[in-house]
Write a protein that holds these residues in place. Sequence first.
Motif, PDB file in Angstrom:
ATOM      1  N   ARG A  33      20.366   8.253 -12.046  1.00 54.24           N
ATOM      2  CA  ARG A  33      20.636   9.674 -12.702  1.00 54.24           C
ATOM      3  C   ARG A  33      19.242  10.224 -13.264  1.00 54.24           C
ATOM      4  N   LEU A  34      19.321  11.515 -12.721  1.00 52.96           N
ATOM      5  CA  LEU A  34      18.198  12.365 -13.061  1.00 52.96           C
ATOM      6  C   LEU A  34      16.998  12.129 -12.086  1.00 52.96           C
ATOM      7  N   PHE A  35      16.953  11.205 -11.396  1.00 52.78           N
ATOM      8  CA  PHE A  35      15.822  11.148 -10.362  1.00 52.78           C
ATOM      9  C   PHE A  35      16.495  11.231  -8.891  1.00 52.78           C
ATOM     10  N   GLY A  36      17.351  10.523  -8.266  1.00 50.06           N
ATOM     11  CA  GLY A  36      18.058  10.498  -7.187  1.00 50.06           C
ATOM     12  C   GLY A  36      19.359   9.829  -7.343  1.00 50.06           C
ATOM     13  N   LEU A  37      20.426  10.944  -7.149  1.00 52.67           N
ATOM     14  CA  LEU A  37      21.804  10.545  -7.165  1.00 52.67           C
ATOM     15  C   LEU A  37      22.837  11.327  -6.212  1.00 52.67           C
ATOM     16  N   SER A  94      29.438  17.885  -4.587  1.00 57.27           N
ATOM     17  CA  SER A  94      28.610  18.440  -3.486  1.00 57.27           C
ATOM     18  C   SER A  94      28.285  17.645  -2.223  1.00 57.27           C
ATOM     19  N   ALA A  95      28.371  16.214  -2.400  1.00 51.52           N
ATOM     20  CA  ALA A  95      28.205  15.319  -1.365  1.00 51.52           C
ATOM     21  C   ALA A  95      26.684  15.373  -0.843  1.00 51.52           C
ATOM     22  N   LYS A  96      25.795  16.000  -2.036  1.00 55.39           N
ATOM     23  CA  LYS A  96      24.392  15.902  -1.622  1.00 55.39           C
ATOM     24  C   LYS A  96      23.399  15.178  -2.707  1.00 55.39           C
ATOM     25  N   LEU A  97      22.269  14.713  -2.329  1.00 59.31           N
ATOM     26  CA  LEU A  97      21.468  14.185  -3.172  1.00 59.31           C
ATOM     27  C   LEU A  97      20.790  15.207  -4.080  1.00 59.31           C
ATOM     28  N   VAL A  98      20.791  14.640  -5.546  1.00 65.60           N
ATOM     29  CA  VAL A  98      20.363  15.788  -6.482  1.00 65.60           C
ATOM     30  C   VAL A  98      19.266  14.852  -7.414  1.00 65.60           C
ATOM     31  N   GLY A  99      18.585  15.598  -8.065  1.00 62.01           N
ATOM     32  CA  GLY A  99      17.593  14.836  -8.812  1.00 62.01           C
ATOM     33  C   GLY A  99      16.102  15.113  -8.818  1.00 62.01           C
ATOM     34  N   PHE A 100      15.363  14.840  -9.876  1.00 54.88           N
ATOM     35  CA  PHE A 100      13.805  15.218  -9.978  1.00 54.88           C
ATOM     36  C   PHE A 100      13.244  14.732  -8.676  1.00 54.88           C
ATOM     37  N   LYS A 108       1.401  21.344 -10.006  1.00 54.60           N
ATOM     38  CA  LYS A 108       0.987  21.282 -11.432  1.00 54.60           C
ATOM     39  C   LYS A 108       0.402  22.597 -11.881  1.00 54.60           C
ATOM     40  N   GLN A 109      -0.588  23.096 -11.053  1.00 57.15           N
ATOM     41  CA  GLN A 109      -1.216  24.303 -11.411  1.00 57.15           C
ATOM     42  C   GLN A 109      -0.551  25.557 -11.071  1.00 57.15           C
ATOM     43  N   ASN A 110       0.418  25.610 -10.172  1.00 58.66           N
ATOM     44  CA  ASN A 110       1.251  26.797 -10.278  1.00 58.66           C
ATOM     45  C   ASN A 110       2.577  26.857 -11.061  1.00 58.66           C
ATOM     46  N   GLY A 111       2.747  25.687 -11.716  1.00 56.13           N
ATOM     47  CA  GLY A 111       3.987  25.796 -12.377  1.00 56.13           C
ATOM     48  C   GLY A 111       5.288  25.264 -12.007  1.00 56.13           C
ATOM     49  N   THR A 112       5.428  24.775 -10.725  1.00 60.66           N
ATOM     50  CA  THR A 112       6.276  24.217  -9.985  1.00 60.66           C
ATOM     51  C   THR A 112       6.712  22.938 -10.726  1.00 60.66           C
ATOM     52  N   TYR A 113       6.069  21.906 -10.836  1.00 58.33           N
ATOM     53  CA  TYR A 113       6.111  20.579 -11.310  1.00 58.33           C
ATOM     54  C   TYR A 113       6.630  20.817 -12.687  1.00 58.33           C
ATOM     55  N   LYS A 149      13.650  21.349 -15.667  1.00 57.45           N
ATOM     56  CA  LYS A 149      15.104  21.550 -15.124  1.00 57.45           C
ATOM     57  C   LYS A 149      15.853  20.147 -15.491  1.00 57.45           C
ATOM     58  N   TRP A 150      15.241  18.879 -15.412  1.00 59.61           N
ATOM     59  CA  TRP A 150      16.110  17.597 -15.277  1.00 59.61           C
ATOM     60  C   TRP A 150      15.751  17.066 -16.824  1.00 59.61           C
ATOM     61  N   PHE A 151      15.043  17.311 -17.516  1.00 58.93           N
ATOM     62  CA  PHE A 151      14.612  16.495 -18.683  1.00 58.93           C
ATOM     63  C   PHE A 151      14.669  17.035 -19.983  1.00 58.93           C
ATOM     64  N   ASP A 152      15.091  18.461 -19.827  1.00 57.50           N
ATOM     65  CA  ASP A 152      14.905  19.419 -21.002  1.00 57.50           C
ATOM     66  C   ASP A 152      16.165  18.956 -21.934  1.00 57.50           C
ATOM     67  N   GLY A 153      16.051  18.681 -23.331  1.00 55.45           N
ATOM     68  CA  GLY A 153      17.113  18.791 -24.271  1.00 55.45           C
ATOM     69  C   GLY A 153      17.823  17.363 -24.390  1.00 55.45           C
ATOM     70  N   ILE A 154      16.996  16.312 -23.704  1.00 58.20           N
ATOM     71  CA  ILE A 154      17.781  15.023 -23.789  1.00 58.20           C
ATOM     72  C   ILE A 154      16.933  14.126 -25.175  1.00 58.20           C
ATOM     73  N   PRO A 155      18.018  14.157 -26.138  1.00 60.88           N
ATOM     74  CA  PRO A 155      17.282  13.514 -27.447  1.00 60.88           C
ATOM     75  C   PRO A 155      16.429  12.407 -27.352  1.00 60.88           C
ATOM     76  N   GLY A 156      15.335  12.766 -27.861  1.00 63.03           N
ATOM     77  CA  GLY A 156      14.169  11.678 -28.005  1.00 63.03           C
ATOM     78  C   GLY A 156      13.417  11.444 -26.732  1.00 63.03           C
TER      79      GLY A 156
END
Length: 280
Positions: free
Chosen positions: A56-60, A65-71, A254-259, A265-272
């Motif tokens: 979860r969050l990396f590749g799931l 959607s039957a699609k792979l999703v994650g960071f 990283k320089q253009n902000g995509t990273y 997108k994937w880790f915002d708001g996770i407690p701690g």
Amino acid sequence: MKSKIKRFFLLALALVLAVSLSACESSGQAASSQVNTWKQVEKSKTIIWGVRNDTRLFGLMDIKSAKLVGFDIDLAKAITKQLLGKDGKAVLFQTSSKTKIPVLKNGNVDALMATVTITPDRKKQVTFSDPYFNAGQSLLVKSDSKIKSIKDLNKNGITVVAVKGTTAVANIHKFAPKARVLEFDDYGQCFTALKAGQGQAMSTDNGILAGIAAENKGYSVVGGTFTHEPYGIAVDKGQTEFAQKINQALKELKQNGTYNKLMHKWFDGIPGFSIKEAAR
């Protein structure tokens, strides 16, 4: 007679030398004939990525959607476009903990973006990019727990749940020798035990714990990381040019902000969970 024997031995020696030289030449040709993965990728405009389908969050695999999703999935696609342009194609090949290194070594994939921890042993088999996720062992607890760091585990009566046979078990013994460790076969069983009160904390990589916390309200990742076990993108051993190209793409993303956009997108708001620490 002596002349004939001498001639025979000279001919035999010449034959042995010829075979030896031929073998050396073949060996040299084999060593120098390793396929240049980057050249193939550049020509085909395609990168075949080995990715996880169970993290979860990396590749799931998303059931709806039957699609792979994650960071990892999004970052693999972004690197592909950064390297090959808008027409670049990212092909996703599903792997597991046991199969990810073999499929790379066998040539089934060009690169691994599959939560692969950079270790000395793995460096003997593959070539790594620069770290793209600053993973490390952390703790998952109930949000109202008094446990805030690894130091709090070093008290009598504390039980930590962890997956059997992982470095997490050894690290708890090392950093909190007074804690009792209860081992289970997988993360699901560990979390079930934590919810049932069989332990006061669960320990493994911060990214994996973040995934559990993201879908289970009332649980938080605490204490930052107490080990340094970053994830890297792996290519086959010796594919230095490809690794360098990936490093350049990572730097540009990283320089253009995509990273940073993908991290939030994937880790915002996770407690701690600290995005700043993970992106460091």
